[in-house]
Write a protein that holds these residues in place. Structure first.
Motif, PDB file in Angstrom:
ATOM      1  N   ALA A 153     -80.703  -9.337  -2.932  1.00 45.69           N
ATOM      2  CA  ALA A 153     -81.162  -9.793  -1.782  1.00 45.69           C
ATOM      3  C   ALA A 153     -82.255 -11.248  -1.960  1.00 45.69           C
ATOM      4  O   ALA A 153     -82.755 -11.310  -3.087  1.00 45.69           O
ATOM      5  N   ASP A 154     -82.334 -11.895  -1.130  1.00 44.02           N
ATOM      6  CA  ASP A 154     -82.984 -13.211  -1.215  1.00 44.02           C
ATOM      7  C   ASP A 154     -84.440 -12.893  -0.964  1.00 44.02           C
ATOM      8  O   ASP A 154     -85.380 -13.850  -1.306  1.00 44.02           O
ATOM      9  N   GLU A 155     -84.649 -11.916  -0.216  1.00 44.95           N
ATOM     10  CA  GLU A 155     -85.974 -11.626   0.592  1.00 44.95           C
ATOM     11  C   GLU A 155     -86.200 -10.145   0.645  1.00 44.95           C
ATOM     12  O   GLU A 155     -85.271  -9.619   1.291  1.00 44.95           O
TER      13      GLU A 155
ATOM     14  N   THR B  19     -76.988 -19.246   7.919  1.00 42.34           N
ATOM     15  CA  THR B  19     -76.935 -18.038   8.485  1.00 42.34           C
ATOM     16  C   THR B  19     -77.760 -16.844   7.852  1.00 42.34           C
ATOM     17  O   THR B  19     -77.519 -16.534   6.586  1.00 42.34           O
ATOM     18  N   ARG B  20     -78.467 -16.299   8.670  1.00 39.08           N
ATOM     19  CA  ARG B  20     -79.509 -15.447   8.040  1.00 39.08           C
ATOM     20  C   ARG B  20     -79.017 -13.819   8.320  1.00 39.08           C
ATOM     21  O   ARG B  20     -79.114 -13.641   9.501  1.00 39.08           O
ATOM     22  N   VAL B  21     -79.179 -13.083   7.466  1.00 29.81           N
ATOM     23  CA  VAL B  21     -78.758 -11.363   7.609  1.00 29.81           C
ATOM     24  C   VAL B  21     -79.733 -10.568   7.342  1.00 29.81           C
ATOM     25  O   VAL B  21     -80.540 -10.930   6.248  1.00 29.81           O
TER      26      VAL B  21
ATOM     27  N   ALA C 249     -85.933 -15.335  12.326  1.00 31.82           N
ATOM     28  CA  ALA C 249     -84.605 -16.140  12.956  1.00 31.82           C
ATOM     29  C   ALA C 249     -83.494 -15.733  12.331  1.00 31.82           C
ATOM     30  O   ALA C 249     -82.475 -16.274  11.957  1.00 31.82           O
ATOM     31  N   VAL C 250     -83.191 -14.577  12.478  1.00 34.98           N
ATOM     32  CA  VAL C 250     -82.044 -13.710  11.975  1.00 34.98           C
ATOM     33  C   VAL C 250     -80.853 -13.942  12.978  1.00 34.98           C
ATOM     34  O   VAL C 250     -81.047 -13.830  14.199  1.00 34.98           O
ATOM     35  N   ASP C 251     -79.661 -13.887  12.319  1.00 35.47           N
ATOM     36  CA  ASP C 251     -78.407 -14.189  13.005  1.00 35.47           C
ATOM     37  C   ASP C 251     -77.597 -13.118  13.193  1.00 35.47           C
ATOM     38  O   ASP C 251     -77.019 -12.708  13.942  1.00 35.47           O
ATOM     39  N   VAL C 252     -77.961 -11.927  11.958  1.00 31.65           N
ATOM     40  CA  VAL C 252     -76.753 -11.115  12.050  1.00 31.65           C
ATOM     41  C   VAL C 252     -77.658  -9.644  11.434  1.00 31.65           C
ATOM     42  O   VAL C 252     -78.289  -9.993  10.411  1.00 31.65           O
TER      43      VAL C 252
ATOM     44  N   GLU D 157     -72.214 -10.793   2.211  1.00 31.73           N
ATOM     45  CA  GLU D 157     -70.883 -11.693   2.598  1.00 31.73           C
ATOM     46  C   GLU D 157     -71.072 -12.367   3.867  1.00 31.73           C
ATOM     47  O   GLU D 157     -70.075 -13.121   4.207  1.00 31.73           O
ATOM     48  N   LEU D 158     -71.925 -11.539   4.887  1.00 36.82           N
ATOM     49  CA  LEU D 158     -71.886 -12.120   6.225  1.00 36.82           C
ATOM     50  C   LEU D 158     -72.628 -13.458   6.530  1.00 36.82           C
ATOM     51  O   LEU D 158     -72.530 -13.814   7.671  1.00 36.82           O
ATOM     52  N   GLY D 159     -73.442 -13.907   5.448  1.00 38.04           N
ATOM     53  CA  GLY D 159     -74.357 -15.185   5.687  1.00 38.04           C
ATOM     54  C   GLY D 159     -74.541 -15.626   4.136  1.00 38.04           C
ATOM     55  O   GLY D 159     -74.038 -15.522   3.127  1.00 38.04           O
ATOM     56  N   ASP D 160     -75.850 -16.377   4.567  1.00 41.17           N
ATOM     57  CA  ASP D 160     -76.045 -17.441   3.340  1.00 41.17           C
ATOM     58  C   ASP D 160     -77.681 -17.084   2.668  1.00 41.17           C
ATOM     59  O   ASP D 160     -77.971 -17.331   1.686  1.00 41.17           O
ATOM     60  N   HIS D 161     -78.249 -16.138   3.626  1.00 42.81           N
ATOM     61  CA  HIS D 161     -79.361 -15.442   3.273  1.00 42.81           C
ATOM     62  C   HIS D 161     -79.542 -14.135   3.615  1.00 42.81           C
ATOM     63  O   HIS D 161     -79.627 -13.797   4.754  1.00 42.81           O
TER      64      HIS D 161
END
Length: 447
Positions: free
Chosen positions: A66-68, A2-4, A86-89, A26-30
Protein backbone atom coordinates in the motif's frame (compact mmCIF):
# COMPACT_ATOMS: atom_id res chain seq x y z
CA UNK A 1 -0.25 8.44 -12.70
CA UNK A 2 -3.03 5.84 -12.33
CA UNK A 3 -4.45 5.80 -8.83
CA UNK A 4 -6.14 2.61 -7.53
CA UNK A 5 -8.23 2.18 -4.39
CA UNK A 6 -9.51 -0.91 -2.59
CA UNK A 7 -11.19 -1.59 0.74
CA UNK A 8 -11.47 -4.35 3.31
CA UNK A 9 -11.39 -5.33 6.97
CA UNK A 10 -8.06 -7.16 6.57
CA UNK A 11 -8.51 -9.06 9.80
CA UNK A 12 -6.06 -11.95 10.39
CA UNK A 13 -4.07 -10.80 7.35
CA UNK A 14 -3.43 -13.84 5.17
CA UNK A 15 -2.19 -14.87 1.75
CA UNK A 16 -5.57 -14.17 0.16
CA UNK A 17 -5.38 -10.56 1.30
CA UNK A 18 -1.83 -10.27 0.00
CA UNK A 19 -2.75 -11.62 -3.42
CA UNK A 20 -5.71 -9.27 -3.70
CA UNK A 21 -3.50 -6.27 -2.90
CA UNK A 22 -0.87 -7.47 -5.37
CA UNK A 23 -3.44 -7.68 -8.18
CA UNK A 24 -4.91 -4.31 -7.23
CA UNK A 25 -1.45 -2.77 -7.31
CA UNK A 26 -0.86 -4.14 -10.82
CA UNK A 27 -3.75 -2.01 -12.07
CA UNK A 28 -1.93 1.31 -11.53
CA UNK A 29 0.95 3.27 -10.09
CA UNK A 30 -0.39 4.24 -6.67
CA UNK A 31 -2.44 1.98 -4.39
CA UNK A 32 -4.70 3.37 -1.67
CA UNK A 33 -6.09 0.84 0.81
CA UNK A 34 -9.15 1.62 2.91
CA UNK A 35 -9.35 -0.32 6.18
CA UNK A 36 -12.79 -0.46 7.81
CA UNK A 37 -13.21 0.99 11.28
CA UNK A 38 -14.64 -1.08 14.12
CA UNK A 39 -17.81 1.02 14.15
CA UNK A 40 -18.33 0.66 10.40
CA UNK A 41 -17.78 -3.10 10.54
CA UNK A 42 -20.44 -3.29 13.23
CA UNK A 43 -22.89 -1.16 11.25
CA UNK A 44 -22.57 -3.33 8.15
CA UNK A 45 -22.95 -6.58 10.08
CA UNK A 46 -19.35 -7.81 10.05
CA UNK A 47 -18.86 -10.21 12.97
CA UNK A 48 -15.98 -11.76 14.91
CA UNK A 49 -13.31 -9.25 13.88
CA UNK A 50 -10.41 -10.40 16.04
CA UNK A 51 -7.93 -7.55 15.63
CA UNK A 52 -8.16 -3.86 16.45
CA UNK A 53 -8.16 -1.21 13.75
CA UNK A 54 -4.57 -0.30 14.62
CA UNK A 55 -3.45 -3.92 14.23
CA UNK A 56 -5.27 -4.30 10.92
CA UNK A 57 -3.71 -1.10 9.54
CA UNK A 58 -0.33 -2.36 10.69
CA UNK A 59 -0.94 -5.63 8.81
CA UNK A 60 -1.64 -3.79 5.56
CA UNK A 61 1.30 -1.43 6.00
CA UNK A 62 3.66 -4.32 6.78
CA UNK A 63 2.74 -5.99 3.48
CA UNK A 64 4.63 -3.22 1.66
CA UNK A 65 1.92 -3.13 -1.02
CA UNK A 66 0.00 0.00 0.00
CA UNK A 67 1.26 3.45 -0.90
CA UNK A 68 -1.38 4.99 1.30
CA UNK A 69 -3.70 3.63 4.00
CA UNK A 70 -6.97 5.35 4.98
CA UNK A 71 -9.82 4.44 7.35
CA UNK A 72 -13.34 3.70 6.02
CA UNK A 73 -15.78 4.97 8.63
CA UNK A 74 -19.24 5.29 7.07
CA UNK A 75 -21.54 4.09 4.31
CA UNK A 76 -21.13 6.17 1.15
CA UNK A 77 -17.52 7.11 1.92
CA UNK A 78 -16.24 5.33 -1.18
CA UNK A 79 -17.75 7.97 -3.48
CA UNK A 80 -16.17 10.75 -1.43
CA UNK A 81 -12.77 9.01 -1.32
CA UNK A 82 -12.73 8.37 -5.08
CA UNK A 83 -13.29 12.06 -5.75
CA UNK A 84 -11.07 13.31 -2.95
CA UNK A 85 -8.06 11.21 -3.97
CA UNK A 86 -8.66 11.51 -7.75
CA UNK A 87 -8.95 7.73 -8.06
CA UNK A 88 -8.92 6.14 -11.53
CA UNK A 89 -9.67 2.50 -10.61
CA UNK A 90 -11.75 0.96 -7.83
CA UNK A 91 -10.76 -2.71 -7.23
CA UNK A 92 -12.53 -5.27 -5.06
CA UNK A 93 -12.83 -9.05 -4.79
CA UNK A 94 -15.04 -10.89 -7.27
CA UNK A 95 -17.35 -12.12 -4.52
CA UNK A 96 -18.81 -8.60 -4.65
CA UNK A 97 -19.53 -8.68 -8.40
CA UNK A 98 -22.22 -6.15 -9.29
CA UNK A 99 -22.35 -4.63 -5.80
CA UNK A 100 -20.24 -1.61 -6.70
CA UNK A 101 -21.24 -0.99 -10.31
CA UNK A 102 -22.68 2.36 -9.22
CA UNK A 103 -19.11 3.60 -8.80
CA UNK A 104 -18.59 3.41 -12.60
CA UNK A 105 -19.98 6.96 -12.69
CA UNK A 106 -16.80 8.05 -10.89
CA UNK A 107 -14.02 5.68 -12.03
CA UNK A 108 -13.31 2.27 -13.56
CA UNK A 109 -14.51 -0.68 -11.45
CA UNK A 110 -12.55 -3.94 -11.50
CA UNK A 111 -13.63 -7.14 -9.75
CA UNK A 112 -10.59 -9.26 -8.90
CA UNK A 113 -10.83 -13.06 -8.89
CA UNK A 114 -11.17 -14.47 -5.40
CA UNK A 115 -8.17 -16.34 -4.02
CA UNK A 116 -8.99 -20.04 -3.77
CA UNK A 117 -7.54 -22.26 -1.09
CA UNK A 118 -5.70 -20.01 1.33
CA UNK A 119 -2.63 -21.85 2.54
CA UNK A 120 -2.96 -22.65 6.23
CA UNK A 121 0.83 -22.38 6.61
CA UNK A 122 0.64 -18.70 5.66
CA UNK A 123 -2.20 -17.73 7.95
CA UNK A 124 -1.44 -15.20 10.63
CA UNK A 125 -1.90 -16.80 14.05
CA UNK A 126 -4.02 -14.83 16.53
CA UNK A 127 -4.72 -16.11 20.04
CA UNK A 128 -3.69 -19.56 18.94
CA UNK A 129 -6.09 -19.72 15.98
CA UNK A 130 -5.96 -18.69 12.34
CA UNK A 131 -8.49 -18.72 9.54
CA UNK A 132 -10.70 -21.81 9.73
CA UNK A 133 -11.07 -23.75 6.48
CA UNK A 134 -14.70 -24.78 6.13
CA UNK A 135 -16.54 -27.14 3.81
CA UNK A 136 -20.24 -27.11 2.95
CA UNK A 137 -22.24 -30.32 2.74
CA UNK A 138 -25.19 -29.63 0.46
CA UNK A 139 -25.72 -27.31 -2.46
CA UNK A 140 -29.30 -26.07 -2.14
CA UNK A 141 -30.86 -22.72 -1.25
CA UNK A 142 -29.76 -22.63 2.37
CA UNK A 143 -26.17 -23.59 1.47
CA UNK A 144 -26.05 -20.75 -1.07
CA UNK A 145 -27.29 -18.24 1.50
CA UNK A 146 -24.75 -19.55 4.01
CA UNK A 147 -21.76 -19.01 1.70
CA UNK A 148 -22.91 -15.47 0.93
CA UNK A 149 -23.34 -14.75 4.64
CA UNK A 150 -19.91 -16.19 5.47
CA UNK A 151 -18.30 -13.11 3.90
CA UNK A 152 -19.48 -11.18 6.96
CA UNK A 153 -17.72 -13.40 9.50
CA UNK A 154 -14.03 -12.89 10.14
CA UNK A 155 -11.72 -15.86 10.69
CA UNK A 156 -13.37 -18.39 8.38
CA UNK A 157 -12.99 -19.26 4.70
CA UNK A 158 -15.38 -21.53 2.78
CA UNK A 159 -13.18 -23.65 0.55
CA UNK A 160 -15.05 -26.82 -0.47
CA UNK A 161 -18.44 -28.29 -1.21
CA UNK A 162 -19.82 -31.81 -1.35
CA UNK A 163 -23.24 -32.76 -2.62
CA UNK A 164 -25.07 -36.00 -3.25
CA UNK A 165 -25.17 -34.85 -6.89
CA UNK A 166 -21.58 -34.15 -7.89
CA UNK A 167 -22.57 -32.16 -10.97
CA UNK A 168 -24.44 -29.75 -8.72
CA UNK A 169 -21.41 -29.48 -6.42
CA UNK A 170 -19.27 -28.48 -9.41
CA UNK A 171 -21.76 -25.76 -10.35
CA UNK A 172 -21.89 -24.56 -6.74
CA UNK A 173 -18.09 -24.36 -6.51
CA UNK A 174 -17.95 -22.37 -9.73
CA UNK A 175 -20.70 -20.00 -8.60
CA UNK A 176 -18.94 -19.22 -5.32
CA UNK A 177 -15.33 -19.66 -6.51
CA UNK A 178 -14.53 -22.47 -4.09
CA UNK A 179 -11.36 -24.48 -4.48
CA UNK A 180 -12.86 -27.95 -4.28
CA UNK A 181 -16.05 -29.67 -5.42
CA UNK A 182 -15.50 -33.07 -3.86
CA UNK A 183 -17.18 -36.15 -5.25
CA UNK A 184 -16.37 -38.14 -2.10
CA UNK A 185 -17.19 -36.82 1.35
CA UNK A 186 -14.01 -38.36 2.73
CA UNK A 187 -11.91 -36.21 0.38
CA UNK A 188 -13.57 -33.01 1.61
CA UNK A 189 -13.07 -33.97 5.25
CA UNK A 190 -9.32 -34.34 4.68
CA UNK A 191 -8.71 -30.69 3.84
CA UNK A 192 -11.07 -28.73 6.12
CA UNK A 193 -11.24 -28.11 9.86
CA UNK A 194 -15.01 -27.63 9.99
CA UNK A 195 -18.17 -28.32 8.00
CA UNK A 196 -21.61 -26.83 7.66
CA UNK A 197 -24.31 -29.44 7.02
CA UNK A 198 -27.21 -28.20 4.88
CA UNK A 199 -28.67 -31.42 3.52
CA UNK A 200 -32.17 -32.92 4.09
CA UNK A 201 -33.04 -33.57 7.74
CA UNK A 202 -32.84 -37.35 7.53
CA UNK A 203 -29.16 -37.19 6.50
CA UNK A 204 -27.93 -34.89 9.30
CA UNK A 205 -27.05 -37.47 11.92
CA UNK A 206 -25.10 -39.74 9.58
CA UNK A 207 -23.12 -36.85 8.07
CA UNK A 208 -22.41 -35.36 11.49
CA UNK A 209 -21.11 -38.75 12.68
CA UNK A 210 -18.77 -39.04 9.68
CA UNK A 211 -17.43 -35.51 10.07
CA UNK A 212 -16.82 -35.87 13.80
CA UNK A 213 -15.19 -39.27 13.32
CA UNK A 214 -12.81 -37.60 10.86
CA UNK A 215 -11.84 -34.97 13.44
CA UNK A 216 -13.85 -32.10 11.94
CA UNK A 217 -15.98 -29.57 13.82
CA UNK A 218 -19.68 -29.53 12.83
CA UNK A 219 -22.23 -26.77 12.40
CA UNK A 220 -25.44 -28.54 11.40
CA UNK A 221 -28.71 -27.08 10.17
CA UNK A 222 -31.71 -27.58 12.41
CA UNK A 223 -32.81 -30.05 13.47
CA UNK A 224 -29.60 -32.05 13.90
CA UNK A 225 -31.76 -35.04 14.82
CA UNK A 226 -35.46 -35.83 14.80
CA UNK A 227 -35.21 -37.75 18.08
CA UNK A 228 -33.38 -37.31 21.36
CA UNK A 229 -31.39 -40.56 21.29
CA UNK A 230 -29.66 -39.71 18.01
CA UNK A 231 -28.80 -36.23 19.23
CA UNK A 232 -27.35 -37.58 22.48
CA UNK A 233 -25.24 -40.00 20.44
CA UNK A 234 -23.65 -37.33 18.24
CA UNK A 235 -23.04 -35.05 21.24
CA UNK A 236 -21.23 -37.94 22.92
CA UNK A 237 -19.11 -38.48 19.80
CA UNK A 238 -18.22 -34.78 19.70
CA UNK A 239 -17.09 -34.98 23.32
CA UNK A 240 -15.08 -38.11 22.66
CA UNK A 241 -13.28 -36.38 19.75
CA UNK A 242 -12.96 -33.05 21.63
CA UNK A 243 -14.82 -31.24 18.82
CA UNK A 244 -17.54 -28.60 18.50
CA UNK A 245 -21.04 -29.66 17.45
CA UNK A 246 -23.47 -26.74 17.16
CA UNK A 247 -27.03 -26.68 15.88
CA UNK A 248 -27.55 -23.96 13.27
CA UNK A 249 -30.75 -22.47 14.67
CA UNK A 250 -30.10 -18.89 13.63
CA UNK A 251 -32.76 -17.20 15.75
CA UNK A 252 -31.04 -18.32 18.96
CA UNK A 253 -27.92 -16.34 18.09
CA UNK A 254 -29.50 -13.08 16.91
CA UNK A 255 -29.07 -10.05 19.21
CA UNK A 256 -32.79 -9.17 19.28
CA UNK A 257 -33.95 -12.64 20.27
CA UNK A 258 -31.34 -12.91 23.02
CA UNK A 259 -32.41 -9.55 24.45
CA UNK A 260 -36.09 -10.47 24.19
CA UNK A 261 -35.53 -13.64 26.23
CA UNK A 262 -33.51 -11.74 28.83
CA UNK A 263 -36.22 -9.10 29.27
CA UNK A 264 -39.05 -11.65 29.43
CA UNK A 265 -37.24 -13.89 31.91
CA UNK A 266 -35.87 -10.96 33.90
CA UNK A 267 -39.25 -10.19 35.42
CA UNK A 268 -40.19 -7.14 33.36
CA UNK A 269 -43.60 -8.62 32.52
CA UNK A 270 -43.85 -10.59 35.75
CA UNK A 271 -43.99 -14.38 35.92
CA UNK A 272 -44.49 -15.94 32.48
CA UNK A 273 -47.73 -17.88 32.24
CA UNK A 274 -48.13 -18.39 28.49
CA UNK A 275 -46.09 -18.48 25.26
CA UNK A 276 -47.72 -18.55 21.83
CA UNK A 277 -45.44 -18.79 18.78
CA UNK A 278 -46.39 -19.27 15.13
CA UNK A 279 -44.28 -19.94 12.02
CA UNK A 280 -45.94 -20.77 8.71
CA UNK A 281 -45.02 -20.53 5.05
CA UNK A 282 -46.71 -21.63 1.84
CA UNK A 283 -44.75 -24.36 0.05
CA UNK A 284 -45.88 -25.75 -3.32
CA UNK A 285 -43.28 -28.50 -3.71
CA UNK A 286 -39.82 -29.75 -2.78
CA UNK A 287 -38.26 -31.84 -0.02
CA UNK A 288 -40.41 -30.17 2.67
CA UNK A 289 -43.48 -31.98 1.33
CA UNK A 290 -41.83 -35.38 0.91
CA UNK A 291 -41.82 -38.23 3.43
CA UNK A 292 -40.59 -39.58 5.67
CA UNK A 293 -38.72 -36.57 7.09
CA UNK A 294 -40.64 -33.65 5.61
CA UNK A 295 -43.65 -31.86 7.01
CA UNK A 296 -44.45 -28.75 9.01
CA UNK A 297 -43.19 -30.14 12.32
CA UNK A 298 -39.78 -31.35 11.17
CA UNK A 299 -39.27 -28.31 8.93
CA UNK A 300 -40.42 -25.45 11.16
CA UNK A 301 -41.15 -26.53 14.74
CA UNK A 302 -37.57 -25.92 15.92
CA UNK A 303 -38.21 -22.17 15.89
CA UNK A 304 -41.34 -21.88 18.08
CA UNK A 305 -40.08 -24.69 20.31
CA UNK A 306 -36.85 -22.71 20.78
CA UNK A 307 -38.85 -19.74 22.04
CA UNK A 308 -40.91 -21.94 24.34
CA UNK A 309 -37.85 -23.74 25.73
CA UNK A 310 -35.87 -20.54 26.27
CA UNK A 311 -38.78 -18.84 28.00
CA UNK A 312 -40.28 -21.71 30.03
CA UNK A 313 -37.47 -24.22 30.42
CA UNK A 314 -36.49 -27.64 29.13
CA UNK A 315 -38.72 -29.82 31.33
CA UNK A 316 -42.36 -29.67 30.20
CA UNK A 317 -44.92 -31.84 31.97
CA UNK A 318 -47.09 -32.77 28.96
CA UNK A 319 -47.26 -32.47 25.17
CA UNK A 320 -50.35 -32.69 22.96
CA UNK A 321 -50.23 -32.40 19.16
CA UNK A 322 -52.93 -32.03 16.55
CA UNK A 323 -51.97 -32.08 12.86
CA UNK A 324 -53.72 -31.43 9.57
CA UNK A 325 -52.61 -33.88 6.88
CA UNK A 326 -54.72 -34.12 3.71
CA UNK A 327 -55.35 -37.61 2.35
CA UNK A 328 -53.21 -36.90 -0.70
CA UNK A 329 -50.27 -35.54 1.32
CA UNK A 330 -47.29 -37.61 2.51
CA UNK A 331 -46.62 -35.20 5.39
CA UNK A 332 -48.35 -32.95 7.91
CA UNK A 333 -49.12 -29.50 6.51
CA UNK A 334 -50.22 -27.79 9.70
CA UNK A 335 -49.72 -28.62 13.35
CA UNK A 336 -50.53 -27.21 16.77
CA UNK A 337 -48.25 -28.41 19.56
CA UNK A 338 -49.49 -27.66 23.08
CA UNK A 339 -46.74 -27.83 25.71
CA UNK A 340 -47.70 -27.79 29.39
CA UNK A 341 -45.49 -26.73 32.29
CA UNK A 342 -46.31 -26.79 36.02
CA UNK A 343 -46.99 -23.03 36.06
CA UNK A 344 -47.48 -22.15 32.39
CA UNK A 345 -48.84 -23.29 29.03
CA UNK A 346 -47.43 -22.84 25.54
CA UNK A 347 -48.55 -23.34 21.97
CA UNK A 348 -46.46 -23.74 18.84
CA UNK A 349 -48.22 -23.52 15.49
CA UNK A 350 -46.43 -24.43 12.25
CA UNK A 351 -47.64 -24.81 8.69
CA UNK A 352 -46.43 -25.47 5.16
CA UNK A 353 -49.82 -25.37 3.47
CA UNK A 354 -51.57 -22.94 5.82
CA UNK A 355 -50.70 -19.27 6.32
CA UNK A 356 -51.17 -17.51 9.67
CA UNK A 357 -49.84 -14.43 11.44
CA UNK A 358 -46.26 -15.27 12.45
CA UNK A 359 -46.13 -13.55 15.82
CA UNK A 360 -44.81 -14.38 19.27
CA UNK A 361 -46.78 -13.41 22.38
CA UNK A 362 -45.43 -13.94 25.89
CA UNK A 363 -48.03 -13.38 28.62
CA UNK A 364 -46.97 -12.48 32.15
CA UNK A 365 -48.55 -11.55 35.46
CA UNK A 366 -47.64 -7.85 35.06
CA UNK A 367 -47.85 -7.42 31.30
CA UNK A 368 -47.00 -9.11 28.06
CA UNK A 369 -44.30 -9.10 25.42
CA UNK A 370 -45.21 -8.91 21.73
CA UNK A 371 -42.93 -9.72 18.79
CA UNK A 372 -44.53 -9.11 15.37
CA UNK A 373 -44.09 -11.32 12.32
CA UNK A 374 -41.60 -12.58 11.42
CA UNK A 375 -40.66 -12.95 15.09
CA UNK A 376 -37.88 -15.47 14.32
CA UNK A 377 -35.99 -12.64 12.59
CA UNK A 378 -36.23 -10.55 15.74
CA UNK A 379 -35.59 -6.87 15.00
CA UNK A 380 -38.32 -5.28 17.10
CA UNK A 381 -40.53 -6.13 20.05
CA UNK A 382 -42.68 -4.40 22.66
CA UNK A 383 -43.51 -4.82 26.31
CA UNK A 384 -47.13 -3.86 26.95
CA UNK A 385 -48.91 -3.24 30.24
CA UNK A 386 -52.31 -2.42 31.71
CA UNK A 387 -51.33 1.25 31.68
CA UNK A 388 -50.17 1.98 28.10
CA UNK A 389 -47.93 4.76 29.36
CA UNK A 390 -45.65 2.00 30.68
CA UNK A 391 -45.29 0.36 27.25
CA UNK A 392 -41.83 0.24 25.74
CA UNK A 393 -40.47 -0.52 22.26
CA UNK A 394 -37.12 -2.22 21.58
CA UNK A 395 -35.18 -2.21 18.30
CA UNK A 396 -32.23 -4.42 17.33
CA UNK A 397 -30.25 -5.25 14.20
CA UNK A 398 -30.87 -8.43 12.26
CA UNK A 399 -28.41 -8.44 9.37
CA UNK A 400 -28.80 -10.40 6.15
CA UNK A 401 -30.40 -13.83 6.43
CA UNK A 402 -29.12 -14.18 9.99
CA UNK A 403 -26.86 -17.13 9.17
CA UNK A 404 -23.82 -15.01 9.99
CA UNK A 405 -24.83 -15.07 13.67
CA UNK A 406 -24.70 -18.85 13.97
CA UNK A 407 -21.44 -19.02 12.01
CA UNK A 408 -19.85 -16.31 14.15
CA UNK A 409 -20.76 -18.23 17.30
CA UNK A 410 -19.39 -21.46 15.80
CA UNK A 411 -16.07 -19.80 14.92
CA UNK A 412 -15.81 -18.28 18.40
CA UNK A 413 -16.42 -21.66 20.01
CA UNK A 414 -13.67 -23.27 17.93
CA UNK A 415 -11.24 -20.48 18.80
CA UNK A 416 -12.11 -20.59 22.51
CA UNK A 417 -12.45 -24.37 22.77
CA UNK A 418 -15.96 -24.00 24.21
CA UNK A 419 -18.15 -27.10 23.98
CA UNK A 420 -21.37 -25.22 24.58
CA UNK A 421 -22.90 -21.82 23.84
CA UNK A 422 -25.13 -20.17 26.42
CA UNK A 423 -27.12 -18.80 23.47
CA UNK A 424 -28.17 -22.33 22.54
CA UNK A 425 -27.37 -24.90 25.22
CA UNK A 426 -27.29 -28.62 24.65
CA UNK A 427 -30.17 -28.90 27.09
CA UNK A 428 -32.18 -26.58 24.83
CA UNK A 429 -31.45 -28.67 21.76
CA UNK A 430 -32.19 -31.95 23.52
CA UNK A 431 -35.50 -30.57 24.80
CA UNK A 432 -36.45 -29.41 21.29
CA UNK A 433 -35.49 -32.79 19.81
CA UNK A 434 -37.64 -34.53 22.42
CA UNK A 435 -40.60 -32.28 21.66
CA UNK A 436 -40.25 -32.81 17.91
CA UNK A 437 -40.02 -36.56 18.43
CA UNK A 438 -43.15 -36.59 20.56
CA UNK A 439 -45.04 -34.24 18.27
CA UNK A 440 -44.33 -36.46 15.26
CA UNK A 441 -45.18 -39.74 17.01
CA UNK A 442 -47.91 -38.80 19.48
CA UNK A 443 -50.47 -36.85 17.52
CA UNK A 444 -54.11 -36.61 16.60
CA UNK A 445 -54.65 -36.21 12.88
CA UNK A 446 -57.49 -34.59 11.05
CA UNK A 447 -58.07 -33.82 7.42
Amino acid sequence: MTRVITYGTFDLFHEGHRRLLERARELGDHLIVGVTSDAYDDSRGKLNVAQSLVERIRNVTASGLADEVIVEEYEGQKIHDIQRYAVDVFAIGSDWVGKFDYLRDYCDVVYLDRTKGISSTKLREVNGGGVIRLGVLGSGRIASRFVRESKFVSGVNVEAVWSRRHARAIEFAEDFELQWANENLEDLLEHVEAVYIATPHGTHVDLARKALAAGVHVLCEKPIALNRADLEEVYALADEKDLILLEALKTAFSPGFQRMVAIARGGTIGAIRSVDATFTKLVKGGRELKGPDGGAISELASYPLLAITKLLGDSPSAVTTRVFQPEDSAVDQFARIDVDYPDAIATAKVGLGVKAEGELVVAGTRGYLYVPAPWWLTEYFETRFEDPRDNRKYYYKFDGDGLRYELAEFVSMIRDGSRESFKLRRADCLAIASLIERARSEQVRFG
